[in-house]
Design a protein around this motif. Structure first.
Motif, mmCIF file in Angstrom:
data_model
loop_
_atom_site.group_PDB
_atom_site.id
_atom_site.type_symbol
_atom_site.label_atom_id
_atom_site.label_comp_id
_atom_site.label_asym_id
_atom_site.label_seq_id
_atom_site.Cartn_x
_atom_site.Cartn_y
_atom_site.Cartn_z
ATOM 1 N N ARG A 58 -70.205 78.332 -72.706
ATOM 2 C CA ARG A 58 -69.381 78.606 -73.886
ATOM 3 C C ARG A 58 -69.949 77.984 -75.149
ATOM 4 N NH1 ARG A 58 -65.007 77.083 -70.242
ATOM 5 N NH2 ARG A 58 -64.363 78.985 -69.210
ATOM 6 N N LEU A 59 -70.755 76.948 -74.966
ATOM 7 C CA LEU A 59 -71.393 76.280 -76.111
ATOM 8 C C LEU A 59 -72.756 76.888 -76.430
ATOM 9 C CD1 LEU A 59 -70.496 72.586 -75.227
ATOM 10 C CD2 LEU A 59 -69.443 74.033 -76.984
ATOM 11 N N HIS A 60 -73.037 78.039 -75.817
ATOM 12 C CA HIS A 60 -74.276 78.793 -76.053
ATOM 13 C C HIS A 60 -75.519 78.024 -75.631
ATOM 14 C CE1 HIS A 60 -71.874 81.787 -78.054
ATOM 15 N NE2 HIS A 60 -71.357 80.842 -78.824
ATOM 16 N N ARG A 61 -75.418 77.286 -74.542
ATOM 17 C CA ARG A 61 -76.584 76.587 -74.001
ATOM 18 C C ARG A 61 -77.234 77.471 -72.945
ATOM 19 N NH1 ARG A 61 -73.449 71.059 -73.394
ATOM 20 N NH2 ARG A 61 -73.525 70.407 -75.559
ATOM 21 N N GLU A 62 -78.554 77.439 -72.916
ATOM 22 C CA GLU A 62 -79.297 78.222 -71.931
ATOM 23 C C GLU A 62 -79.159 77.578 -70.551
ATOM 24 O OE1 GLU A 62 -81.059 81.137 -72.222
ATOM 25 O OE2 GLU A 62 -80.164 81.217 -74.202
ATOM 26 N N PRO A 63 -79.007 78.378 -69.513
ATOM 27 C CA PRO A 63 -78.925 77.800 -68.171
ATOM 28 C C PRO A 63 -80.282 77.272 -67.724
ATOM 29 C CG PRO A 63 -78.957 80.179 -68.046
ATOM 30 C CD PRO A 63 -78.877 79.823 -69.511
ATOM 31 N N THR A 64 -80.262 76.237 -66.923
ATOM 32 C CA THR A 64 -81.484 75.698 -66.342
ATOM 33 C C THR A 64 -81.579 76.194 -64.901
ATOM 34 O OG1 THR A 64 -80.387 73.727 -65.501
ATOM 35 C CG2 THR A 64 -81.276 73.614 -67.761
ATOM 36 N N PRO A 65 -82.753 76.135 -64.300
ATOM 37 C CA PRO A 65 -82.840 76.527 -62.892
ATOM 38 C C PRO A 65 -81.890 75.714 -62.009
ATOM 39 C CG PRO A 65 -85.022 76.433 -63.836
ATOM 40 C CD PRO A 65 -84.077 75.890 -64.874
ATOM 41 N N ALA A 66 -81.718 74.431 -62.329
ATOM 42 C CA ALA A 66 -80.826 73.593 -61.532
ATOM 43 C C ALA A 66 -79.369 74.044 -61.686
ATOM 44 C CB ALA A 66 -80.975 72.130 -61.938
ATOM 45 N N SER A 67 -78.968 74.408 -62.900
ATOM 46 C CA SER A 67 -77.583 74.832 -63.096
ATOM 47 C C SER A 67 -77.327 76.190 -62.447
ATOM 48 C CB SER A 67 -77.220 74.863 -64.588
ATOM 49 O OG SER A 67 -77.913 75.891 -65.260
ATOM 50 N N ILE A 68 -78.322 77.050 -62.461
ATOM 51 C CA ILE A 68 -78.189 78.349 -61.798
ATOM 52 C C ILE A 68 -78.074 78.156 -60.285
ATOM 53 C CG2 ILE A 68 -79.372 80.523 -61.267
ATOM 54 C CD1 ILE A 68 -80.571 80.349 -64.120
ATOM 55 N N ALA A 69 -78.920 77.276 -59.734
ATOM 56 C CA ALA A 69 -78.873 77.005 -58.295
ATOM 57 C C ALA A 69 -77.537 76.399 -57.900
ATOM 58 C CB ALA A 69 -80.014 76.077 -57.900
ATOM 59 N N ALA A 70 -77.002 75.501 -58.733
ATOM 60 C CA ALA A 70 -75.706 74.882 -58.439
ATOM 61 C C ALA A 70 -74.598 75.932 -58.446
ATOM 62 C CB ALA A 70 -75.413 73.780 -59.446
ATOM 63 N N ALA A 71 -74.641 76.841 -59.411
ATOM 64 C CA ALA A 71 -73.628 77.902 -59.479
ATOM 65 C C ALA A 71 -73.727 78.824 -58.271
ATOM 66 C CB ALA A 71 -73.794 78.700 -60.772
ATOM 67 N N GLU A 72 -74.943 79.155 -57.852
ATOM 68 C CA GLU A 72 -75.112 80.016 -56.684
ATOM 69 C C GLU A 72 -74.620 79.326 -55.422
ATOM 70 O OE1 GLU A 72 -79.236 81.045 -56.830
ATOM 71 O OE2 GLU A 72 -78.869 82.775 -58.115
ATOM 72 N N GLN A 73 -74.843 77.999 -55.335
ATOM 73 C CA GLN A 73 -74.366 77.266 -54.171
ATOM 74 C C GLN A 73 -72.844 77.303 -54.093
ATOM 75 O OE1 GLN A 73 -76.006 73.307 -54.221
ATOM 76 N NE2 GLN A 73 -77.149 73.712 -52.355
ATOM 77 N N LYS A 74 -72.193 77.163 -55.240
ATOM 78 C CA LYS A 74 -70.729 77.220 -55.266
ATOM 79 C C LYS A 74 -70.223 78.572 -54.778
ATOM 80 C CE LYS A 74 -69.923 73.930 -58.980
ATOM 81 N NZ LYS A 74 -69.454 73.755 -60.365
ATOM 82 N N LEU A 75 -70.999 79.616 -55.052
ATOM 83 C CA LEU A 75 -70.619 80.959 -54.617
ATOM 84 C C LEU A 75 -71.109 81.266 -53.204
ATOM 85 C CD1 LEU A 75 -71.382 82.929 -57.902
ATOM 86 C CD2 LEU A 75 -69.138 82.319 -56.998
ATOM 87 N N GLY A 76 -71.858 80.331 -52.610
ATOM 88 C CA GLY A 76 -72.369 80.531 -51.255
ATOM 89 C C GLY A 76 -73.537 81.489 -51.185
ATOM 90 N N GLU A 77 -74.317 81.597 -52.251
ATOM 91 C CA GLU A 77 -75.441 82.530 -52.285
ATOM 92 C C GLU A 77 -76.763 81.780 -52.253
ATOM 93 O OE1 GLU A 77 -74.905 84.682 -55.907
ATOM 94 O OE2 GLU A 77 -73.247 85.847 -55.129
#
Length: 116
Positions: A58-77
């Motif tokens: 929401r603050l217009h920050r670019e995602p990092t590979p670590a943040s993308i991986a963390a989000a995918e883990q939360k979704l079980g992907e």
């Protein structure tokens, strides 16, 4: 004198470009499995469910590979793809060392991870 410098520079450039062409005993197999992993990741990225938007997004920050991986883990992907990528890393190390048996074993692990 100038022609000699140009020829020397061209010879040096040729040596630099020839170096990456040296392949290990299973480089081609690694490349094939990497393509399969990449295709799986692309397919999963397009077909997966969406997660909630984070405060950082929401603050217009670019995602990092670590943040993308963390989000995918939360979704079980991405678990099988992560395992395959880790095995490919081991295969590359064995390939660079010229250890075909270890490379083949790591490739087998990567293929099993993709089969799940």
């Amino acid at each position: 004198m100038t022609l000699h410098r140009i020829a020397s520079g061209a010879a040096f450039a040729l040596l630099l470009t020839a170096q990456p062409g040296l392949a290990g005993p299973c480089t081609q197999e690694i490349d094939q499995v990497q393509k399969q992993v990449d295709a799986r990741i692309d397919a999963a990225a397009g077909a997966g469910r969406a997660g909630a938007e984070s405060n950082a997004a929401r603050l217009h920050r670019e995602p990092t590979p670590a943040s993308i991986a963390a989000a995918e883990q939360k979704l079980g992907e991405g678990k099988s793809e992560e395992a395959a990528l880790a095995a490919l890393g081991s295969a590359r190390q064995a390939d660079q060392a010229g250890d075909k048996a270890e490379c083949d074993a790591a490739l087998a692990v990567a293929k099993r991870a993709l089969a799940q």
